[in-house]
Scaffold this active site. Structure first.
Site, PDB file in Angstrom:
ATOM      1  N   LYS A  63      43.548  35.938  44.059  1.00 16.05           N
ATOM      2  CA  LYS A  63      42.688  37.049  44.460  1.00 16.05           C
ATOM      3  C   LYS A  63      41.347  36.568  45.008  1.00 16.05           C
ATOM      4  O   LYS A  63      40.866  37.082  46.017  1.00 16.05           O
ATOM      5  CB  LYS A  63      42.481  37.985  43.264  1.00 16.05           C
ATOM      6  CG  LYS A  63      43.761  38.687  42.822  1.00 16.05           C
ATOM      7  CD  LYS A  63      43.568  39.435  41.510  1.00 16.05           C
ATOM      8  CE  LYS A  63      44.834  40.158  41.095  1.00 16.05           C
ATOM      9  NZ  LYS A  63      44.693  40.832  39.776  1.00 16.05           N
ATOM     10  N   GLU A  86      44.638  46.144  50.563  1.00 22.97           N
ATOM     11  CA  GLU A  86      43.637  46.579  49.586  1.00 22.97           C
ATOM     12  C   GLU A  86      44.139  46.442  48.160  1.00 22.97           C
ATOM     13  O   GLU A  86      43.393  46.056  47.253  1.00 22.97           O
ATOM     14  CB  GLU A  86      43.246  48.036  49.849  1.00 22.97           C
ATOM     15  CG  GLU A  86      42.129  48.550  48.959  1.00 22.97           C
ATOM     16  CD  GLU A  86      40.790  47.870  49.242  1.00 22.97           C
ATOM     17  OE1 GLU A  86      40.353  47.062  48.393  1.00 22.97           O
ATOM     18  OE2 GLU A  86      40.203  48.142  50.294  1.00 22.97           O
ATOM     19  N   ASP A 126      46.678  34.019  38.880  1.00 19.35           N
ATOM     20  CA  ASP A 126      46.544  35.335  39.496  1.00 19.35           C
ATOM     21  C   ASP A 126      45.135  35.543  40.035  1.00 19.35           C
ATOM     22  O   ASP A 126      44.941  35.967  41.176  1.00 19.35           O
ATOM     23  CB  ASP A 126      46.902  36.410  38.463  1.00 19.35           C
ATOM     24  CG  ASP A 126      46.658  37.823  38.962  1.00 19.35           C
ATOM     25  OD1 ASP A 126      47.517  38.352  39.695  1.00 19.35           O
ATOM     26  OD2 ASP A 126      45.610  38.404  38.619  1.00 19.35           O
ATOM     27  N   GLY A 156      48.108  48.630  37.358  1.00 17.42           N
ATOM     28  CA  GLY A 156      48.748  49.852  36.888  1.00 17.42           C
ATOM     29  C   GLY A 156      49.208  50.724  38.031  1.00 17.42           C
ATOM     30  O   GLY A 156      48.758  50.580  39.174  1.00 17.42           O
TER      31      GLY A 156
END
Length: 428
Positions: free
Chosen positions: A202, A126, A198, A300
């Site tokens: 994804k 996830e 990146d 983050g």
């Protein structure tokens, strides 16, 4: 029962995971059944925000993935190696895997999931796609009754932050990138972010889940934001658009699949146009649901650790039922889905051309586009730039290959000095 967790990496994300697991009060009750047994780090002496008794820390990462007392391995090292090898060794030793590593999954997912299926363990990811946004489990479970048509996402916070500031400040790319690096929003080497790599990792993962097949990562078209200028941002604004780096996966009615990443002019009334700063968002279009959008922090410590621990909770809930028995959480598909070459994809385009300010130039451009089956929405001379006519072109939906042929011919015309920008346009 307590399940033992081996944590590979104690950086920003690993530290966030450790903080949650060590403070379960007020969270899901299954967190009390998860305990960190060992933590693998590269440097024992490095100062860390999360303090561990030295007996828990080791630089011998292989000792963690082969430890018979560890049930689940959390990989938050990043990068391809040694992450890939450690994941495979952990699977061979019967460990379930939770990873935030989109690069490993996008490039080596077939190898990893084949090994996991053969060994009877889960691989949960996830956190690998959009930080704390729960889109993976939504695709696996909640949206299972739907036929997905299109995924359109802002999947990289660094590029979204840069483009947002360029739009708000009418600033150029290079100084804003430098400021983003100073503030910690961009890496010292920002290539993976600003060149779209990146986001491509994804969208390959999301497309695999949405369209039921393995996506060849090397076939995902990828274009970054280095060429976007303040002039493009300003013209987009005048035309009623925002420029975003979009990751798109679309399955046409003929079942052809396109997966691509590139800067895109997004209409102001589109749901993704208002997603700013470091936020991520994923817009899904499906039948019978229609449109649904997921939005939130895409990176983050807090966001990514939240997703990692959610995967740990799912595994802890399933372990008493037997290993890798849940069909909604395992990887079911084994075939590879070929992708439509970018030259065959239909899209709208925006282009900016610098030309000699001579009579007849617009007519020549229009004739050239017509000869290559490129239908124009607008062809307008905006003004004069350094004594050159600045012409802005917006097309209808056209075949990319034909559009590129037209632009190549236009670039070679004697009256044309430069084609500073070509950007795709969403919708219309």
């Amino acid at each position: 029962m307590t399940y033992q967790v081996g944590l590979l990496g104690l950086g920003t994300v690993g530290g966030g995971v450790a903080q949650i697991l060590r403070d379960p009060a007020g969270r899901h009750p299954l967190l009390r059944e998860l305990a960190i047994a060992r933590v693998g780090v590269r440097d024992l002496a490095k100062p860390r925000a999360v303090a561990f008794d030295p007996q828990y820390l080791t630089t011998d990462l292989e000792a963690i993935v082969t430890d018979p007392d560890i049930d689940i391995v959390v990989e938050v090292l990043g990068g391809i190696e040694p992450a890939r090898s450690l994941i495979l060794k952990a699977i061979a030793n019967g460990k379930h895997i939770v990873t935030a590593n989109k690069a490993v999954i996008a490039r080596h997912g077939a190898e990893i999931f084949d090994a996991a299926n053969a060994q009877g363990v889960y691989v949960m990811l996830e956190a690998a796609v959009a930080g704390g946004i729960p889109v993976i489990q939504a695709l696996k479970q909640s949206l299972g009754a739907n036929r997905i048509h299109t995924i359109t996402g802002i999947l990289n916070g660094t590029t979204n932050y840069i483009l947002t500031r360029m739009q708000q400040e009418q600033g150029d790319f290079a100084p804003i990138l430098a400021d983003a690096q100073r503030l910690g929003y961009a890496e010292a080497d920002p290539s993976a972010d600003i060149d779209g790599l990146d986001a491509a990792d994804k969208i390959a993962i999301l497309a695999s889940l949405a369209f039921g097949g393995r996506i060849p990562r090397d076939q995902v078209y990828c274009e970054g934001i280095r060429q976007i200028t303040a002039a493009d941002i300003a013209y987009a604004d005048k035309l009623g658009f925002r420029i975003k780096l979009l990751a798109i996966a679309h399955q046409a009615s003929d079942q052809s699949l396109e997966v691509r990443v590139h800067p895109t002019l997004v209409p102001l009334d589109h749901p993704l146009a208002g997603v700013n700063g470091v936020f991520n968002a994923i817009l899904l279009e499906a039948t019978p649901l229609g449109q649904v959008m997921f939005s939130g922090p895409g990176a983050g410590a807090g966001a990514t650790a939240s997703a990692v621990v959610a995967d740990l909770i799912n595994i802890a809930a399933l372990l008493p039922q037997g290993r890798a028995s849940h069909p909604l959480l395992t990887c079911q598909h084994e075939h590879t889905v070929p992708l439509l070459p970018i030259a065959k994809v239909n899209s709208r385009f925006y282009a900016r051309v610098h030309a000699q300010d001579h009579p007849g130039v617009l007519g020549k451009l229009g004739t050239c586009f017509g000869a290559h089956n490129v239908s124009l929405e607008s062809l307008v001379q905006i003004g004069v730039h350094h004594e050159l006519a600045e012409i802005v072109i917006v097309t209808h939906h056209v075949c990319e290959g034909e559009f590129r042929q037209a632009m190549a011919e236009i670039s070679s015309m004697p009256d044309i000095e430069a084609v500073p920008s070509i950007v795709r346009v969403l919708g219309g």
